[in-house]
Design a protein around this motif. Structure first.
Motif, PDB file in Angstrom:
ATOM      1  N   HIS A  47      44.807 122.708  23.128  1.00 34.04           N
ATOM      2  CA  HIS A  47      45.768 122.816  22.017  1.00 34.04           C
ATOM      3  C   HIS A  47      45.105 122.530  20.672  1.00 34.04           C
ATOM      4  O   HIS A  47      45.466 123.119  19.658  1.00 34.04           O
ATOM      5  N   TYR A 133      50.865 128.890  21.142  1.00 31.59           N
ATOM      6  CA  TYR A 133      50.800 127.431  21.359  1.00 31.59           C
ATOM      7  C   TYR A 133      51.882 126.921  22.305  1.00 31.59           C
ATOM      8  O   TYR A 133      51.603 126.199  23.264  1.00 31.59           O
ATOM      9  N   GLN A 137      51.858 125.022  26.039  1.00 33.27           N
ATOM     10  CA  GLN A 137      52.574 123.760  26.268  1.00 33.27           C
ATOM     11  C   GLN A 137      53.546 123.909  27.442  1.00 33.27           C
ATOM     12  O   GLN A 137      53.689 122.997  28.263  1.00 33.27           O
ATOM     13  N   ASP A 140      51.527 123.629  30.518  1.00 36.92           N
ATOM     14  CA  ASP A 140      51.173 122.213  30.735  1.00 36.92           C
ATOM     15  C   ASP A 140      52.298 121.484  31.457  1.00 36.92           C
ATOM     16  O   ASP A 140      52.076 120.682  32.361  1.00 36.92           O
ATOM     17  N   GLN A 155      58.983 117.959  18.728  1.00 38.50           N
ATOM     18  CA  GLN A 155      58.571 118.767  19.875  1.00 38.50           C
ATOM     19  C   GLN A 155      59.743 119.412  20.621  1.00 38.50           C
ATOM     20  O   GLN A 155      59.543 120.132  21.603  1.00 38.50           O
TER      21      GLN A 155
HETATM   22  N1  TRP Z   1      52.347 119.670  21.244  1.00 39.07           N
HETATM   23  C1  TRP Z   1      52.219 118.271  21.553  1.00 39.07           C
HETATM   24  C2  TRP Z   1      52.014 117.513  20.224  1.00 39.07           C
HETATM   25  O1  TRP Z   1      51.496 118.065  19.281  1.00 39.07           O
HETATM   26  C3  TRP Z   1      51.084 117.986  22.481  1.00 39.07           C
HETATM   27  C4  TRP Z   1      51.308 118.586  23.826  1.00 39.07           C
HETATM   28  C5  TRP Z   1      50.596 119.616  24.384  1.00 39.07           C
HETATM   29  C6  TRP Z   1      52.290 118.187  24.781  1.00 39.07           C
HETATM   30  N2  TRP Z   1      51.071 119.879  25.644  1.00 39.07           N
HETATM   31  C7  TRP Z   1      52.101 119.029  25.904  1.00 39.07           C
HETATM   32  C8  TRP Z   1      53.296 117.209  24.782  1.00 39.07           C
HETATM   33  C9  TRP Z   1      52.933 118.943  27.019  1.00 39.07           C
HETATM   34  C10 TRP Z   1      54.107 117.115  25.901  1.00 39.07           C
HETATM   35  C11 TRP Z   1      53.935 117.970  27.010  1.00 39.07           C
HETATM   36  O2  TRP Z   1      52.345 116.361  20.170  1.00 39.07           O
END
Ligand code: TRP
Ligand code: SF4
Length: 330
Positions: A47, A133, A137, A140, A155
Motif C-alpha cells: 500500500h 488501493y 485493502q 487484505d 477508513q
Molecule cells: N488503508 C489503511 C490505512 O491507511 C491501511 C490498511 C491497508 C488496512 N490494508 C488494510 C487497514 C486492511 C485495515 C485492514 O490506515
C-alpha cells in the motif's frame, strides 16, 4: 464447550515513523483486542507504494521501525499474528481476481481517491495502483475472513467497498466465501500536534515513539500554547491550548484540575505546565523506549517473529484463496 474466538484483522502503512497520535488512536485499540480475539496485524508495504512508488528508499526501514514500535508498545506475538503484506503473495493474487469484477465507478467515487490527489499535488497519483488501493485493502481483509477490522473513521469507505465487493463476488459466483467484516472504531479522540493542528507526519508536528527523551522534552518546550498568553503574568485559556489537551490525556485528574484553574489566573506559567506534562509523557514512553532498544539490539528476534507470523498468515490466506478459485472454477 468453548466458542471460537472472533477474528480481528488490521494493517498500517509503513509511510513514516509511528507517533503518539497513531499510538493512542490505533495501537491502544489493537492491544485491548488481542486479549480476547484471534488477531492478525500486518504492515501494508505494498500500500505504501501507491503514493511512494517513485521513491522506495525508506520503505524497508519504515517496515522494520513500525514492527519494532508495535512490539515495543505491547503487541504480543504469542497472542497476535504479526506479518508483512509483501511476504504473502495471496494478497496480490486476490487483488488481481477482485480487480476483474470491481466497477471502476466504485473506485472513482471513493472519497479518499480525490481527497488524497488534491492533498498530495507534488506526486502523480493518476495511477492504476492508486485507483485500486481499496481493492488491495479488500483483498487484505477478505483473505483472513475477519469478524472485525479496527480502523479509524477515515477508513470506513474502504470497509464499505470491501463489503460491497464481497457481495458482488457472492452474487456472481453463487458461493458465499466471505463473512461480512464489521468495523471496530477507535474511540480515542484525535491527538493534536506540537503546532496545535491534528498530529500528522505531513505537518511535521509529531512526537514519535522513537524520539529519544531529550527530543520529546524539547518538542514540548517549543509547543504552541494559548497565543494570548504572551507574558508570564497574562492569564491563559486552557480550552484553546494544545498542551492542556496533552494534560487531559496523560495527567492524573488533580493535575488536570490544577492546570485548568491556575492557567486562568496565571498562577502557573507555561514552562512549568509543560514540564509537568512532559514528565508524564516520558513516563508513558519509557517502557516503550526500553523495549525498542532491546529489539533493536536483537534484530534476529524481530526476523523470527515476522517469519513465524507470515507463516501462520500464509496458511490462512492460502486456504481462503483456494475457496475463491474453487468458487470461480479456475
Ligand atoms: N488503508 C489503511 C490505512 O491507511 C491501511 C490498511 C491497508 C488496512 N490494508 C488494510 C487497514 C486492511 C485495515 C485492514 O490506515
Ligand atoms: Fe497552555 Fe499550560 Fe500555558 Fe495554560 S499554562 S496556556 S494550559 S501551557
Amino acid at each position: 464447550m468453548t466458542t471460537p474466538r472472533k477474528r480481528v484483522l488490521s494493517g498500517m502503512q509503513p509511510s513514516g515513523l509511528m507517533h503518539l497520535g497513531n499510538y493512542l488512536g490505533a495501537l491502544e485499540n489493537w492491544k485491548t483486542l488481542q486479549d480476547q480475539h484471534d488477531c492478525y496485524f500486518f504492515v501494508a508495504d505494498w500500500h505504501a507504494l501507491s503514493t511512494n512508488y517513485a521513491d522506495t528508499s525508506r520503505i524497508r526501514e519504515f517496515v522494520r521501525e513500525l514492527l519494532i514500535d508495535w512490539l515495543a508498545a505491547g503487541i504480543d506475538p504469542d497472542r497476535s499474528t504479526v506479518f508483512v503484506q509483501s511476504r504473502i503473495p495471496e494478497h496480490a493474487i486476490l487483488h488481481l481476481l477482485l480487480s476483474m469484477m470491481v466497477p471502476v465507478s466504485w473506485l472513482e467515487r471513493n472519497p479518499t481517491y480525490k481527497e488524497k490527489q488534491e492533498e498530495i499535488k507534488e506526486k502523480d497519483l493518476g495511477t492504476y495502483g492508486f485507483l485500486g488501493y481499496p481493492v488491495l485493502q479488500a483483498a487484505d481483509i477478505l483473505l483472513y475472513k475477519p469478524d472485525f477490522v479496527p480502523v479509524g473513521k477515515d477508513q470506513l469507505p474502504h470497509l464499505e467497498l470491501t463489503r460491497e465487493l464481497a457481495r458482488r463476488f457472492h452474487d456472481i459466483y453463487k458461493t458465499a466465501v466471505f463473512p461480512e467484516p464489521k468495523e471496530h472504531l477507535t474511540k480515542f479522540p484525535k491527538v493534536l500536534g506540537t503546532d496545535g493542528r491534528k498530529m500528522s507526519k505531513s505537518y511535521g508536528n509529531t512526537i514519535n515513539l522513537s524520539d529519544p527523551e531529550p527530543v520529546v522534552r524539547q518538542k514540548l518546550k517549543t509547543m504552541v500554547t494559548d497565543p494570548a498568553r504572551v507574558r508570564r503574568t497574562d492569564p491563559g485559556n486552557p480550552d484553546i491550548c494544545p498542551v492542556y489537551d496533552f494534560h487531559k490525556i496523560f495527567s492524573p485528574l488533580p493535575v488536570i484540575d490544577q492546570v485548568n484553574r491556575e492557567c486562568r489566573t496565571a498562577a502557573i506559567g507555561c514552562i512549568d505546565c509543560k514540564k509537568l506534562v512532559a514528565d508524564k509523557i516520558v513516563e508513558t514512553l519509557s517502557p516503550i523506549w526500553e523495549a525498542r532498544a532491546e529489539l533493536t539490539q536483537h534484530p534476529t528476534r524481530l526476523d523470527d517473529i515476522v517469519q513465524e507470523g507470515s507463516r501462520k498468515a500464509g496458511v490462512v490466506a492460502k486456504a481462503t484463496l483456494r475457496d475463491v478459485t474453487d468458487a470461480m472454477k479456475i
